[in-house]
Motif scaffolding. Structure first.
Motif, short mmCIF file in Angstrom:
data_model
loop_
_atom_site.label_atom_id
_atom_site.label_comp_id
_atom_site.label_asym_id
_atom_site.label_seq_id
_atom_site.Cartn_x
_atom_site.Cartn_y
_atom_site.Cartn_z
N GLN A 198 0.82 -1.21 0.00
CA GLN A 198 0.00 0.00 0.00
C GLN A 198 0.86 1.26 0.00
N ASN A 248 -0.56 8.06 5.92
CA ASN A 248 -1.42 8.01 4.72
C ASN A 248 -1.82 9.41 4.28
N ILE A 255 -5.10 6.06 0.45
CA ILE A 255 -5.47 4.66 0.57
C ILE A 255 -6.77 4.57 1.38
N ARG A 256 -7.67 3.73 0.95
CA ARG A 256 -8.94 3.57 1.67
C ARG A 256 -8.67 3.05 3.08
N ASN A 259 -9.01 -0.61 3.61
CA ASN A 259 -7.90 -1.41 3.10
C ASN A 259 -6.74 -1.42 4.10
#
Length: 308
Positions: A198, A248, A255-256, A259
């Motif tokens: 990710q 993030n 990124i969700r 996830n």
């Protein structure tokens, strides 16, 4: 004021004892604990270090933070871990911390330049102005300066150090402290290795970031707390998730959250990731000052990746 646990005291004592100034103060502070029921040396030193961090973050007129700091110490000293104390006890604790802070600031003076002005002088003058009529302040400073010989029988030598400069780095620590940091970082990496795909190129900044976080005394102690209590990580899961959310956000990877959650844990920990600045709630492990500091660390590591 929260007194450090015995485990926290041992952890910080191992780090602090590498500091000349701490070794000069340690026997004095231990004596105060035995005779007057004062807080332990590590708690007092840790508090003084945090105050230098607060002063370091002030970009102008740092000396005008001294009076508010002293007032806050007087108020905080009225209670030790839910134990009510007298005004006299609170004043003694506040004065002790200010004495430690004063010597930290004074220690910026290089040998041979004692008679010259120095950058920290206004802060030192502000402390002495507040405590000039305090007999306890005078006696404590006399004890400090009268101690000319260490337990090894050798003359006391205190290397100059300016606490307003960069904080102690991982590289300057002793091997015991480094090994503890390595173990903590390995544990964090083990719980977050699912994020490698990710984070993409920024993954190379993740481990160095946690090494810097663990090199900071307050963050190391925070990371060791089992929060939330019912988690199987054996460390502060909430704090790690907060940092994931901050990372993030700062990398702008977008990124969700679901996830990130799935790659970290089977349980629902999305609120810790997304609400990392929930200062008035229960989703963040940080106060505002700590949150800002972590954000600065992340920015620094992200920039290093972009420059490579």
């Amino acid at each position: 004021m929260n007194i450090l646990t015995p485990d926290e005291q041992r952890t910080l004592h191992q780090r602090f004892k590498q500091n000349d100034l701490y070794r000069q103060w340690s026997p004095i502070l231990s004596m105060l604990q035995r005779q007057y029921g004062e807080a332990d040396a590590q708690t007092l030193w840790h508090l003084a270090e945090r105050l230098t961090g607060r002063l370091r973050n002030e970009t102008s007129y740092r000396e005008h933070e001294i009076a508010p700091i002293y007032s806050e110490l007087l108020a905080d000293g009225l209670m030790f871990d839910k134990t009510v104390r007298t005004n006299e006890q609170a004043q003694r604790t506040a004065t002790t911390v200010m004495c430690i802070l004063l010597t930290m600031l004074m220690n910026a003076v290089e040998k041979g330049h004692e008679g010259e002005s120095f950058a920290n002088e206004p802060m030192c003058m502000a402390i002495m102005d507040i405590l000039s009529g305090d007999a306890y302040f005078q006696s404590l400073m006399d004890l400090f300066f009268r101690r000319k010989t260490g337990y090894d029988g050798l003359p006391v030598v205190i290397a100059p150090h300016n606490p307003m400069m960069e904080e102690t780095s991982y590289e300057s620590m002793d091997e015991v402290s480094k090994e503890e940091i390595k173990q903590m970082v390995r544990t964090v990496m083990g719980h977050t290795e699912g994020l490698k795909g990710q984070f993409k190129k920024y993954w190379e900044a993740w481990e160095p970031l946690w090494r810097d976080i663990c090199a900071d005394n307050q963050f190391l102690l925070l990371l060791k707390k089992n929060d939330p209590r019912k988690n199987d990580w054996g460390m502060n899961q909430k704090m790690v998730c907060n940092v994931v959310g901050m990372f993030n956000e700062k990398t702008k990877l977008c990124i969700r959250i679901s996830n990130l959650n799935n790659d970290l844990c089977k349980k629902n920990i999305r609120s810790y990731i997304s609400n990392h600045a929930d200062y008035d709630g229960t989703n963040t492990a940080f106060n505002r000052e700590q949150h800002d500091k972590i954000m600065q660390m992340i920015e620094k590591k992200i920039l290093s990746v972009k420059e490579n």
